[in-house]
Motif scaffolding. Structure first.
Motif, PDB file in Angstrom:
ATOM      1  N   LEU A 107       0.819  -1.207   0.000  1.00  0.00           N
ATOM      2  CA  LEU A 107       0.000   0.000   0.000  1.00  0.00           C
ATOM      3  C   LEU A 107       0.859   1.265   0.000  1.00  0.00           C
ATOM      4  CD1 LEU A 107      -2.700  -1.290   2.462  1.00  0.00           C
ATOM      5  CD2 LEU A 107      -3.196  -0.304   0.216  1.00  0.00           C
ATOM      6  N   GLY A 108       2.020   1.198   0.656  1.00  0.00           N
ATOM      7  CA  GLY A 108       2.924   2.342   0.629  1.00  0.00           C
ATOM      8  C   GLY A 108       3.395   2.649  -0.784  1.00  0.00           C
ATOM      9  N   GLY A 109       3.693   1.609  -1.578  1.00  0.00           N
ATOM     10  CA  GLY A 109       4.091   1.818  -2.965  1.00  0.00           C
ATOM     11  C   GLY A 109       2.968   2.389  -3.803  1.00  0.00           C
ATOM     12  N   ILE A 110       1.751   1.936  -3.561  1.00  0.00           N
ATOM     13  CA  ILE A 110       0.588   2.448  -4.289  1.00  0.00           C
ATOM     14  C   ILE A 110       0.422   3.946  -4.032  1.00  0.00           C
ATOM     15  CG2 ILE A 110      -1.937   2.342  -4.353  1.00  0.00           C
ATOM     16  CD1 ILE A 110      -1.521  -0.745  -3.738  1.00  0.00           C
ATOM     17  N   MET A 111       0.549   4.356  -2.782  1.00  0.00           N
ATOM     18  CA  MET A 111       0.432   5.782  -2.451  1.00  0.00           C
ATOM     19  C   MET A 111       1.574   6.587  -3.065  1.00  0.00           C
ATOM     20  SD  MET A 111      -2.354   6.088  -0.844  1.00  0.00           S
ATOM     21  CE  MET A 111      -3.393   4.628  -0.931  1.00  0.00           C
ATOM     22  N   THR A 112       2.764   5.996  -3.158  1.00  0.00           N
ATOM     23  CA  THR A 112       3.881   6.696  -3.798  1.00  0.00           C
ATOM     24  C   THR A 112       3.592   6.954  -5.270  1.00  0.00           C
ATOM     25  OG1 THR A 112       5.520   5.763  -2.287  1.00  0.00           O
ATOM     26  CG2 THR A 112       6.321   6.525  -4.423  1.00  0.00           C
ATOM     27  N   GLY A 113       3.087   5.958  -5.978  1.00  0.00           N
ATOM     28  CA  GLY A 113       2.763   6.142  -7.390  1.00  0.00           C
ATOM     29  C   GLY A 113       1.720   7.210  -7.612  1.00  0.00           C
ATOM     30  N   ALA A 114       0.809   7.353  -6.674  1.00  0.00           N
ATOM     31  CA  ALA A 114      -0.233   8.376  -6.778  1.00  0.00           C
ATOM     32  C   ALA A 114       0.241   9.740  -6.306  1.00  0.00           C
ATOM     33  CB  ALA A 114      -1.452   7.947  -5.964  1.00  0.00           C
ATOM     34  N   GLY A 115       1.405   9.801  -5.674  1.00  0.00           N
ATOM     35  CA  GLY A 115       1.863  11.056  -5.088  1.00  0.00           C
ATOM     36  C   GLY A 115       1.244  11.346  -3.737  1.00  0.00           C
ATOM     37  N   ALA A 116       0.490  10.383  -3.181  1.00  0.00           N
ATOM     38  CA  ALA A 116      -0.219  10.582  -1.917  1.00  0.00           C
ATOM     39  C   ALA A 116       0.628  10.136  -0.733  1.00  0.00           C
ATOM     40  CB  ALA A 116      -1.545   9.828  -1.946  1.00  0.00           C
ATOM     41  N   THR A 117       1.876  10.559  -0.708  1.00  0.00           N
ATOM     42  CA  THR A 117       2.802  10.093   0.322  1.00  0.00           C
ATOM     43  C   THR A 117       2.502  10.678   1.700  1.00  0.00           C
ATOM     44  OG1 THR A 117       4.315  11.832  -0.421  1.00  0.00           O
ATOM     45  CG2 THR A 117       4.683   9.609  -1.282  1.00  0.00           C
ATOM     46  N   ILE A 118       1.651  11.694   1.760  1.00  0.00           N
ATOM     47  CA  ILE A 118       1.308  12.272   3.061  1.00  0.00           C
ATOM     48  C   ILE A 118       0.583  11.237   3.929  1.00  0.00           C
ATOM     49  CG2 ILE A 118      -0.884  13.218   2.224  1.00  0.00           C
ATOM     50  CD1 ILE A 118       1.520  14.815   4.802  1.00  0.00           C
ATOM     51  N   TYR A 119      -0.207  10.357   3.297  1.00  0.00           N
ATOM     52  CA  TYR A 119      -0.886   9.303   4.058  1.00  0.00           C
ATOM     53  C   TYR A 119       0.122   8.302   4.618  1.00  0.00           C
ATOM     54  CZ  TYR A 119      -5.450  10.801   2.228  1.00  0.00           C
ATOM     55  OH  TYR A 119      -6.579  11.511   1.939  1.00  0.00           O
ATOM     56  N   THR A 120       1.092   7.929   3.789  1.00  0.00           N
ATOM     57  CA  THR A 120       2.112   6.987   4.249  1.00  0.00           C
ATOM     58  C   THR A 120       2.895   7.582   5.406  1.00  0.00           C
ATOM     59  OG1 THR A 120       2.298   6.326   1.935  1.00  0.00           O
ATOM     60  CG2 THR A 120       3.925   5.444   3.448  1.00  0.00           C
ATOM     61  N   PHE A 121       3.241   8.858   5.282  1.00  0.00           N
ATOM     62  CA  PHE A 121       3.983   9.538   6.350  1.00  0.00           C
ATOM     63  C   PHE A 121       3.208   9.490   7.669  1.00  0.00           C
ATOM     64  CE2 PHE A 121       4.254  13.627   8.647  1.00  0.00           C
ATOM     65  CZ  PHE A 121       5.536  13.510   9.141  1.00  0.00           C
ATOM     66  N   ALA A 122       1.934   9.867   7.620  1.00  0.00           N
ATOM     67  CA  ALA A 122       1.141   9.947   8.849  1.00  0.00           C
ATOM     68  C   ALA A 122       0.966   8.572   9.499  1.00  0.00           C
ATOM     69  CB  ALA A 122      -0.218  10.567   8.541  1.00  0.00           C
ATOM     70  N   ILE A 123       0.680   7.552   8.683  1.00  0.00           N
ATOM     71  CA  ILE A 123       0.358   6.244   9.249  1.00  0.00           C
ATOM     72  C   ILE A 123       1.609   5.503   9.699  1.00  0.00           C
ATOM     73  CG2 ILE A 123      -0.602   3.976   8.702  1.00  0.00           C
ATOM     74  CD1 ILE A 123      -2.573   5.476   6.836  1.00  0.00           C
ATOM     75  N   TYR A 124       2.641   5.472   8.852  1.00  0.00           N
ATOM     76  CA  TYR A 124       3.870   4.778   9.243  1.00  0.00           C
ATOM     77  C   TYR A 124       4.483   5.405  10.492  1.00  0.00           C
ATOM     78  CZ  TYR A 124       4.441   1.845   5.041  1.00  0.00           C
ATOM     79  OH  TYR A 124       4.297   0.897   4.068  1.00  0.00           O
ATOM     80  N   SER A 125       4.492   6.732  10.544  1.00  0.00           N
ATOM     81  CA  SER A 125       5.092   7.423  11.690  1.00  0.00           C
ATOM     82  C   SER A 125       4.308   7.145  12.964  1.00  0.00           C
ATOM     83  CB  SER A 125       5.161   8.924  11.425  1.00  0.00           C
ATOM     84  OG  SER A 125       5.897   9.197  10.257  1.00  0.00           O
ATOM     85  N   SER A 126       2.978   7.174  12.846  1.00  0.00           N
ATOM     86  CA  SER A 126       2.149   6.887  14.023  1.00  0.00           C
ATOM     87  C   SER A 126       2.354   5.455  14.511  1.00  0.00           C
ATOM     88  CB  SER A 126       0.672   7.111  13.678  1.00  0.00           C
ATOM     89  OG  SER A 126       0.435   8.452  13.304  1.00  0.00           O
ATOM     90  N   ALA A 127       2.431   4.517  13.565  1.00  0.00           N
ATOM     91  CA  ALA A 127       2.621   3.118  13.954  1.00  0.00           C
ATOM     92  C   ALA A 127       3.941   2.914  14.682  1.00  0.00           C
ATOM     93  CB  ALA A 127       2.555   2.220  12.715  1.00  0.00           C
ATOM     94  N   THR A 128       4.979   3.649  14.249  1.00  0.00           N
ATOM     95  CA  THR A 128       6.297   3.489  14.860  1.00  0.00           C
ATOM     96  C   THR A 128       6.382   4.182  16.213  1.00  0.00           C
ATOM     97  OG1 THR A 128       7.375   3.292  12.699  1.00  0.00           O
ATOM     98  CG2 THR A 128       8.765   3.921  14.572  1.00  0.00           C
ATOM     99  N   TRP A 129       6.001   5.463  16.247  1.00  0.00           N
ATOM    100  CA  TRP A 129       6.266   6.290  17.430  1.00  0.00           C
ATOM    101  C   TRP A 129       5.155   6.259  18.474  1.00  0.00           C
ATOM    102  CZ3 TRP A 129      10.917   8.368  18.462  1.00  0.00           C
ATOM    103  CH2 TRP A 129      11.845   8.343  17.419  1.00  0.00           C
ATOM    104  N   LEU A 130       3.928   5.965  18.053  1.00  0.00           N
ATOM    105  CA  LEU A 130       2.827   5.942  19.017  1.00  0.00           C
ATOM    106  C   LEU A 130       2.443   4.525  19.444  1.00  0.00           C
ATOM    107  CD1 LEU A 130       0.494   8.694  17.476  1.00  0.00           C
ATOM    108  CD2 LEU A 130       2.310   8.939  19.194  1.00  0.00           C
ATOM    109  N   VAL A 131       2.900   3.521  18.667  1.00  0.00           N
ATOM    110  CA  VAL A 131       2.551   2.140  18.998  1.00  0.00           C
ATOM    111  C   VAL A 131       3.807   1.317  19.295  1.00  0.00           C
ATOM    112  CG1 VAL A 131       1.380   0.032  18.231  1.00  0.00           C
ATOM    113  CG2 VAL A 131       0.459   2.274  17.592  1.00  0.00           C
ATOM    114  N   ARG A 132       4.686   1.153  18.295  1.00  0.00           N
ATOM    115  CA  ARG A 132       5.798   0.205  18.428  1.00  0.00           C
ATOM    116  C   ARG A 132       6.742   0.557  19.565  1.00  0.00           C
ATOM    117  NH1 ARG A 132       9.267  -1.715  13.297  1.00  0.00           N
ATOM    118  NH2 ARG A 132       7.208  -2.603  12.879  1.00  0.00           N
ATOM    119  N   LEU A 133       7.269   1.777  19.573  1.00  0.00           N
ATOM    120  CA  LEU A 133       8.297   2.115  20.556  1.00  0.00           C
ATOM    121  C   LEU A 133       7.775   2.156  21.990  1.00  0.00           C
ATOM    122  CD1 LEU A 133      10.331   4.765  18.526  1.00  0.00           C
ATOM    123  CD2 LEU A 133      10.813   2.339  18.870  1.00  0.00           C
ATOM    124  N   PRO A 134       6.604   2.781  22.255  1.00  0.00           N
ATOM    125  CA  PRO A 134       6.101   2.717  23.644  1.00  0.00           C
ATOM    126  C   PRO A 134       5.833   1.294  24.120  1.00  0.00           C
ATOM    127  CG  PRO A 134       4.978   4.445  22.403  1.00  0.00           C
ATOM    128  CD  PRO A 134       5.777   3.665  21.406  1.00  0.00           C
TER     129      PRO A 134
END
Length: 454
Positions: free
Chosen positions: A355-382
């Motif tokens: 899904l990250g690649g699909i958003m890159t092809g569309a130029g919609a990388t803002i969604y990937t940024f928001a979701i990947y970052s939240s998953a890492t910093w708000l879920v994984r690390l804590p």
């Protein structure tokens, strides 16, 4: 291509394990650091894939050539800047990583060599993206094959002293990476000239770059931010592991070994990521939104289904694979535990990466940024800190946190695909409106309904 990437990392870690488990731990730390330093290059690569593939889909070949020249120049410049900055703040960086004293000299040497490699590595990343965007995928395949062969020969030869060559130990492993990436980059540059994709006449003027750069940045900046926070998150995860109350060095070595075995499953997911970005970008560039969605759904189904089957096949072989890559019993146990949790996360990880690649092809990388970052910093690390340091007080808590974060990440990305208007970020929409801020100028010979603005 992803298989050859896998063999490069696999050989590095295996050879390091034959030298000493402390060298294996150092390889894991510095390899993750290298991804951190490559963040800008990966961001530009993603931006160039979106811009070039959409330009080709719209029939604008001259625009595509100008984007190619621009991103190559920017990539090399950024690689040089980060090399200088890395050298200046080397020891501060290692201190932030919480590198144990026992492996600090080896880790510092690896970091020196990898920093020197950055300009060439940036060019390799960007040129491979350029060829993929043109659907010339056999050239990146040959490039990574060259890198894998050179890396294996120099790893075994100068790391372990095979083939009658002198054994330099961990220093040989470090310079093997330098030699392999340099060889692959030289091959890519030759291929660019041979196929007419890089020539002086295609380098854009400054006024064209001023109009083109906003879209490239619109795609690249969220991707760069996502890559930065994602890889910084992995570095923090390594730091959490390095500072565990018990068995931290073995946990680091086991995580490093486990990641190399795991990449046999997850590096193919990068192949689906790249395929999605190219095909979706071409479809949106040609104005076919429905086709882009159909491609996205098919890719997700194929990726998750096929890689889940591979994970099930691999499950009975977890123990021997871990023992092969990490022969010391304490490290083997850590690698086995790591692989159990991460093979369970295969469907979720593969889905989110595709899904990250699909958003890159569309130029919609803002969604990937928001979701990947939240998953890492708000879920994984804590979760990793709480389970690893406070509850279980060992590395298993860190591994469980990785599974939990992948479930969150893939669910959020799928919601965006099905419920949000991610098509609106494609460049072709900007080019159809004369009054759109930052729209690119039509190129000579391009079909357009408006007067040229440049």
């Amino acid at each position: 291509m992803m298989f050859f990437h896998f063999t490069i990392g696999f050989v590095d870690v295996w050879v390091a394990g034959q030298i000493d488990h402390t060298v294996q731990a150092a390889v894991g730390l510095v390899s993750q650091s290298l991804f951190f330093f490559l963040v800008i290059g990966m961001a530009m690569a993603n931006g160039s894939v979106a811009a070039i593939s959409q330009s080709i889909g719209a029939g604008l070949q001259k625009r595509a050539l100008r984007f190619i020249s621009m991103v190559l120049a920017l990539g090399f410049l950024c690689g040089m800047i980060i090399w200088v900055a890395g050298r200046l703040f080397k020891w501060q960086f290692l201190s932030l990583l919480q590198v144990p004293e026992t492996i600090l000299p080896v880790t510092g040497y690896f970091l020196d060599v990898f920093l020197l490699l950055l300009p060439a590595y940036y060019l390799m990343v960007v040129t491979n993206a350029v060829f993929r965007a043109q659907k010339m995928v056999l050239i990146p395949l040959a490039s990574t094959a060259i890198a894998a062969v050179v890396n294996a020969f120099t790893d075994f030869g100068f790391g372990l002293g095979w083939f009658g060559l002198p054994a330099f130990g961990y220093k040989g492993v470090a310079w093997a990476t330098f030699a392999s990436v340099s060889a692959a980059t030289a091959f890519n540059i030759v291929m660019l000239f041979r196929h007419g994709l890089l020539r002086p006449s295609s380098f854009p003027q400054l006024r064209w770059m001023r109009r083109a750069l906003p879209y490239l940045l619109k795609v690249a900046l969220p991707t760069g931010g996502m890559q930065l926070l994602w890889h910084l998150g992995y570095m923090v995860l390594f730091a959490i592991t390095a500072s565990l109350p018990y068995d931290s060095v073995n946990a680091l070595a086991g995580m490093t070994a486990g990641m190399r075995v795991e990449s046999l499953l997850f590096l193919p997911a990068f192949a689906f990521n790249m395929t999605g970005s190219i095909l979706v970008g071409n479809s949106l560039g040609a104005g076919r939104r429905d086709e882009a969605l159909r491609i996205a759904l098919r890719l997700i189904g194929i990726a998750c289904g096929s890689m889940t089957v591979v994970g099930l096949i691999m499950w009975p072989f977890i123990d021997p694979l871990a023992a092969f890559l990490a022969p010391e019993p304490a490290v083997t146990r850590q690698a086995v535990t790591y692989l159990i949790y991460n093979i369970l996360s295969v469907p979720f990880t593969v889905a989110s990466m595709t899904l990250g690649g699909i958003m890159t092809g569309a130029g919609a990388t803002i969604y990937t940024f928001a979701i990947y970052s939240s998953a890492t910093w708000l879920v994984r690390l804590p979760v990793a800190y709480v389970l690893g340091h406070l509850v279980w007080q060992d590395a298993e808590g860190v591994y469980l946190a990785m599974l939990v974060s992948q479930i969150f990440q893939s669910s959020a990305m799928l919601y965006v695909l099905l419920r949000r208007d991610w098509y609106r970020f494609s460049m072709i929409k900007r080019n159809n409106s004369r009054n759109t801020p930052g729209a690119l100028p039509p190129l000579e010979g391009a079909k357009t309904n408006v007067r040229p603005t440049v």
